[in-house]
Design a protein around this motif. Structure first.
Motif, PDB file in Angstrom:
ATOM      1  N   TYR A 164       0.819  -1.214   0.000  1.00  0.00           N
ATOM      2  CA  TYR A 164       0.000   0.000   0.000  1.00  0.00           C
ATOM      3  C   TYR A 164       0.855   1.268   0.000  1.00  0.00           C
ATOM      4  O   TYR A 164       0.450   2.304   0.505  1.00  0.00           O
ATOM      5  CB  TYR A 164      -1.007  -0.049   1.159  1.00  0.00           C
ATOM      6  N   ARG A 207     -11.423  -5.658   3.407  1.00  0.00           N
ATOM      7  CA  ARG A 207     -10.462  -4.849   2.649  1.00  0.00           C
ATOM      8  C   ARG A 207     -11.072  -3.486   2.420  1.00  0.00           C
ATOM      9  O   ARG A 207     -12.253  -3.372   2.099  1.00  0.00           O
ATOM     10  CB  ARG A 207     -10.175  -5.456   1.273  1.00  0.00           C
ATOM     11  N   ASP A 209     -10.213  -1.423  -0.027  1.00  0.00           N
ATOM     12  CA  ASP A 209     -10.431  -1.308  -1.466  1.00  0.00           C
ATOM     13  C   ASP A 209     -10.204  -2.697  -2.081  1.00  0.00           C
ATOM     14  O   ASP A 209      -9.067  -3.063  -2.383  1.00  0.00           O
ATOM     15  CB  ASP A 209      -9.429  -0.273  -2.031  1.00  0.00           C
ATOM     16  N   THR A 219      -5.409 -11.159   0.410  1.00  0.00           N
ATOM     17  CA  THR A 219      -6.483 -12.117   0.696  1.00  0.00           C
ATOM     18  C   THR A 219      -7.478 -11.546   1.698  1.00  0.00           C
ATOM     19  O   THR A 219      -8.537 -12.127   1.905  1.00  0.00           O
ATOM     20  CB  THR A 219      -5.905 -13.391   1.330  1.00  0.00           C
ATOM     21  N   GLY A 222      -4.563 -11.228   6.109  1.00  0.00           N
ATOM     22  CA  GLY A 222      -3.256 -10.940   6.708  1.00  0.00           C
ATOM     23  C   GLY A 222      -3.332 -10.352   8.110  1.00  0.00           C
ATOM     24  O   GLY A 222      -2.696 -10.841   9.043  1.00  0.00           O
ATOM     25  N   LEU A 223      -4.145  -9.307   8.282  1.00  0.00           N
ATOM     26  CA  LEU A 223      -4.185  -8.633   9.584  1.00  0.00           C
ATOM     27  C   LEU A 223      -4.923  -9.456  10.642  1.00  0.00           C
ATOM     28  O   LEU A 223      -4.602  -9.360  11.825  1.00  0.00           O
ATOM     29  CB  LEU A 223      -4.811  -7.240   9.451  1.00  0.00           C
TER      30      LEU A 223
END
Ligand code: ADP
Length: 270
Positions: A164, A207, A209, A219, A222-223
């Motif tokens: 990002y 997400r 965006d 995916t 992750g976080l």
């Protein structure tokens, strides 16, 4: 909400005596609900790449006598398959973490090793995007934990920071120790996240965006994985961000009680 689910079993022991067993099912019901939601999310998320691959294969068959078109569709199929592979990998990782006691091999872990290993893997993508990766891993700090999981957590934060951010910007990792906690901060100068979205980015499959996340091979898991790894280590993960200025994700893990050269002695030590 706030109600306790009891499962009660009654058994006749002998004349005049009964045994009553009451089991608290509140936690079990909560876990069942999480599993059910997860299954619904997962089937939805898997349908997208699987559907795309099927469609691309069909299109490729129709274009069989046009080598350029075949090459184009084969490339897109490869990209979708890789996305599917990453998704399956993260789904397995997350379901393992959602079960309590997911730490497989717990030991004394060097924070510097974790950061170095995560950075080595993120460096390839950073270089390709011309994002400068600045990592100083010489703190001598240690934590108790699962090495592989900690590498995964830091790597996910680094991958996001790079994904990002625009070329020419900087992604850094800083480590500090305070109040018995080791903080690993991943700092970027990327697109940032609005205050409203900040509370949601740790949710599974969320997400900001979806199109951008898909382009970067994201995916949406992750976080959530980072959050689980932090919690399983008795720590947490927090976020600071401002749209257009960048983001900082800080992973905090209890420090191991070993003397480390980087620790500044307090006056009472002197
Ligand atoms: P993804 O695989 O989509 O990156 P994550 O769970 O890692 O999923 O992140 C969730 C969402 O949070 C991302 O889709 C993105 O919108 C946002 N995000 C995560 N990290 C950053 C960051 N460093 N800068 C800006 N946005 C971020």
């Amino acid at each position: 909400r706030g109600r306790v689910m009891l499962q009660v079993r009654v058994a006749n022991i002998d004349a005049g005596h009964v045994l009553v067993l009451a089991e608290d099912r509140t936690e079990a019901r909560r876990i069942e609900a999480i599993r059910r939601d997860f299954t619904v999310n997962v089937s939805h998320e898997l349908k997208t790449p699987v559907g795309a691959i099927a469609l691309l294969a069909e299109t490729m068959q129709d274009a069989a006598d046009d080598p350029d078109a075949v090459r184009h569709f084969a490339g897109r199929m490869q990209k979708e398959s890789m996305r599917l592979g990453a998704l399956v990998h993260e789904i397995i990782e997350l379901s393992r973490l959602q079960v309590a006691g997911a730490l497989q091999e717990v030991g004394l872990i060097s924070v510097d090793d974790v950061i170095r290993e995560a950075a080595d893997r993120a460096r390839v993508v950073a270089q390709a995007k011309e994002v400068v990766l600045a990592v100083a891993a010489d703190t001598g700090l240690s934590v108790y934990g699962d090495h592989a999981l900690l590498v995964t957590a830091v790597r996910n934060l680094l991958d996001n920071a790079v994904a990002y951010s625009d070329g020419g910007t900087r992604v850094g990792v800083g480590v500090s120790a305070e109040d018995g906690l080791v903080s690993i901060a991943v700092v970027d100068q990327g697109i940032g996240i609005s205050a409203a979205e900040q509370s949601r980015v740790f949710e599974r499959f969320y997400r900001v965006d979806p199109a951008r996340s898909r382009d970067t091979g994201g995916t949406g898991l992750g976080l959530s994985i980072v959050k689980h790894v932090a919690a399983d280590h008795g720590g947490d993960v927090s976020i600071w961000s401002e749209p257009g200025r960048g983001s900082t994700f800080t992973l905090r893990i209890p420090a191991a009680h070993v003397p480390a050269p980087a620790e500044t002695p307090t006056p009472s030590d002197a």
